[in-house]
Write an enzyme that holds these catalytic residues in place. Structure first.
Site, PDB file in Angstrom:
ATOM      1  CG  ASP A  59      -2.257  -0.877   1.102  1.00 44.49           C
ATOM      2  OD1 ASP A  59      -1.933  -1.760   0.036  1.00 44.49           O
ATOM      3  OD2 ASP A  59      -3.071  -0.818   1.871  1.00 44.49           O
ATOM      4  CB  CYS A  96      -3.174  -7.671  -1.042  1.00 46.20           C
ATOM      5  SG  CYS A  96      -3.086  -6.064  -0.339  1.00 46.20           S
ATOM      6  CE  LYS A 150      -0.970  -8.573   2.506  1.00 45.80           C
ATOM      7  NZ  LYS A 150      -1.556  -7.216   2.470  1.00 45.80           N
ATOM      8  CG  HIS A 152      -3.373 -11.368   1.199  1.00 41.00           C
ATOM      9  ND1 HIS A 152      -3.786 -10.108   0.798  1.00 41.00           N
ATOM     10  CD2 HIS A 152      -4.719 -12.115   1.417  1.00 41.00           C
ATOM     11  CE1 HIS A 152      -5.094  -9.935   1.074  1.00 41.00           C
ATOM     12  NE2 HIS A 152      -5.614 -11.024   1.261  1.00 41.00           N
ATOM     13  CG  ASP A 300       0.906  -4.313  -2.474  1.00 41.65           C
ATOM     14  OD1 ASP A 300       0.964  -2.904  -2.330  1.00 41.65           O
ATOM     15  OD2 ASP A 300       0.073  -5.109  -1.595  1.00 41.65           O
ATOM     16  CG  ASN A 301      -2.107  -2.255  -3.468  1.00 44.38           C
ATOM     17  OD1 ASN A 301      -2.055  -3.453  -2.963  1.00 44.38           O
ATOM     18  ND2 ASN A 301      -2.018  -1.355  -2.786  1.00 44.38           N
ATOM     19  CE  LYS A 318      -5.711  -2.097  -0.804  1.00 43.05           C
ATOM     20  NZ  LYS A 318      -4.985  -2.669   0.659  1.00 43.05           N
TER      21      LYS A 318
END
Length: 573
Positions: A59, A96, A150, A152, A300-301, A318
């Site tokens: 993020d 994510c 992480k 996910h 990641d975004n 995002k």
């Protein structure tokens, strides 16, 4: 014609800050000049496969790095990027799980069934088990592989865990977000559990340690215990800077002058992460890895603008397919790069790391046909043209259909109500509902977002379902050309049709009560047995288990696990 409303900040004032000037997008003059006169006389040679460190942040907004003009201090990232190659035409996914799945598989979401939303904690879903992952390919090439951070990508079965998908070791969380100190994660009222794992076990003893620092310390430990003569791959997926906004106090103090509380905490988290990267880089040098290493940094975004992040001057945030959601911060730092200290405008997508890194590792890609990624190392290291000319941002048939979209609007070949986005050359097309579409300057005012005076908003266009932009000329997506260039719209719609024919059904099953942490000693973890047989019923349909007797057994054990969970929680306290 679109009408824009901007109050508080005038267009002239924004230009005076340099936010909307084309100079902002130009490469840094300092970063493009090699300062070492011996650099050209010492071309690096790959005498053995390089050590690979892949750092992924969570993020972090496009604006939230020093070399993009941010008010947040990131001296380590700035220096590493300046001494390496900055990727300023680099794309990721808007949320994510999609970015992580495409990194690990080298395939678009439509080719793994993960094209809708994220994998949620209680879903019987994970990265498809038939996919050969990036760490598995590196293991085949002789690498020691480690993951910190992480995951996910699902965990309902043990086969889904990082240690079953190619990583020799794992320390991190399985779900999407946890408390930075306690590692608790709630997936709804009363559905809470602990989520920090070491290998396939719950790491209860690590509770209380701030995750960013804990993860950097683990990387240091891995490097200290490994031989630099043997190739190593470390995937560092920081939890930072995802919510909750938590940081050690000493970092928050640096930003005490920031009026916006969320931005202040967020900035502290970014700077803490920057220092963690500094410690990792230091460890690479201390233990003898650095000279034969490749460090890749990626977000990641896009940033979550109402949680402190900023993607300015890009549009959106995002979770959207505007540039603010999918254009990422990316750079490569390595002594092995032939043309260092420059900015690359080569088109690169997160799927490209799979073939690029496997090629660097001298691995074999012949048994993984159909990758959507390209080997972009020549473009990064030597400044050659990127082999990539287009990017499918996504096609999501389950996302809420746009109210005003239709097959007619799509020339009879594409239903423009469907959320989709694609880039071909300099053109970018969006259909359906691309998501929140405003331009949001850095959030420095005390009462933002309670007041909207520093928010530039698009006041019409709500009845649209097709947008077209020349991203090269208009990177901020201010001038929709869909009406002026219907020929280009039709061409890109045909590309969407082409990709959609190759898509597999969406994997988005209903949540299962068996996943509740109460049934797992108070922690999130695998809950389906290895002999459970799951059957997909079709697009967006839930999984139905053929082993229905398990449910009764679970019900009988409910009381036992609750008592056990109470004892475990009392021990933790």
């Amino acid at each position: 014609m679109a009408v824009y409303a901007l109050t508080g900040f005038s267009l002239v004032s924004l230009l005076s800050f340099g936010y909307l000037s084309w100079d902002w997008m130009k490469p840094s003059l300092v970063a493009d000049v090699a300062t070492d006169p011996m650099e050209k006389s010492l071309p690096p040679a790959f005498t053995r496969p390089p050590h690979i460190i892949f750092i992924l942040t969570d993020d972090q907004g496009y604006h939230d790095v020093g070399y993009h003009g941010s008010d947040i201090q990131t001296p380590t990232l700035d220096r590493l990027a300046a001494e390496g190659v900055k990727l300023e035409n680099y794309y990721i996914q808007p949320i994510c799980t999609p970015s992580r799945s495409q990194l690990i598989t080298g395939r678009y979401q439509i080719h793994t069934g993960l094209q809708h939303s994220i994998i949620r904690p209680r879903q019987p879903n994970c990265l498809p088990l038939d996919q050969v992952t990036l760490p598995q390919k590196l293991q085949e090439a002789g690498y020691s592989t480690h993951m910190v951070g992480k995951w996910h990508l699902g965990f309902y079965k043990k086969e889904c865990l990082p240690t079953r998908r190619g990583f020799d070791t794992f320390l991190g969380s399985l779900t999407g977000n946890v408390d930075y100190y306690t590692y608790d994660n709630c997936d709804g009222p009363g559905v809470c559990g602990y989520d920090l794992h070491e290998g396939e076990d719950v790491a209860w003893d690590q509770s209380g340690k701030y995750s960013t620092l804990l993860y950097a310390q683990r990387v240091n430990k891995i490097l200290a215990s490994h031989s630099p003569k043997e190739p190593i791959f470390i995937y560092v997926a920081f939890q930072a800077v995802h919510t909750p906004l938590q940081s050690p106090k000493e970092y928050i103090y640096r930003y005490r002058s920031m009026g916006n509380v969320a931005r202040r905490k967020y900035a502290a988290m970014v700077t803490c992460m920057d220092e963690a990267v500094k410690n990792i880089t230091w460890a690479l040098k201390k233990y003898g890895y650095y000279d034969n290493s490749v460090i890749v940094f990626s977000t990641d975004n896009g940033g979550q603008t109402f949680s402190g992040g900023s993607n300015w001057p890009l549009r959106g945030r995002k979770g959207t397919y505007w540039e603010g959601g999918v254009r990422g911060i990316g750079f490569v730092h390595s002594p092995l790069i032939k043309r260092k200290r420059r900015t690359s405008w080569a088109l690169v997508h997160i799927t490209d790391w799979y073939p690029t890194l496997v090629n660097l590792a001298r691995g074999n890609l012949s048994n993984v046909p159909g990758l959507d990624g390209y080997n972009v190392w020549p473009a990064i290291s030597e400044g050659k043209e990127s082999p990539r000319t287009e990017i499918l941002h996504n096609i999501d048939p389950l996302y809420n259909h746009a109210k005003y979209g239709s097959l007619e609007d799509g020339f009879g070949i594409w239903n423009t109500a469907v959320q989709a986005s694609i880039r071909v050359g300099e053109w970018k097309l969006l259909t359906g509902d691309p998501g929140y579409s405003d331009w949001i300057p850095p959030q420095t005012l005390t009462n933002f977002p309670g007041s909207w005076w520093n928010l530039e908003r698009l006041t019409d266009g709500l009845r649209k379902s097709v947008w077209l932009f020349n991203i090269t000329a208009d990177p901020y997506e201010r001038y929709d050309l869909s009406d002026q260039r219907p020929d280009v719209v039709r061409t890109l719609l045909m590309r969407l049709v082409h990709y959609n024919r190759t898509a597999i059904p969406v994997r988005y099953p209903a949540e299962n009560p068996r996943a509740h942490p109460d049934f797992n000693g108070g922690a999130w973890g695998p809950w389906a047995s290895e002999d459970d047989t799951e059957e997909w019923e079709g697009i967006g349909e839930p999984l139905k288990s053929r082993n229905k007797k398990k449910k009764c057994k679970i019900c009988k054990l409910r009381s036992f696990f609750r008592k056990l969970n109470t004892r475990l929680m009392s021990n933790r306290i």
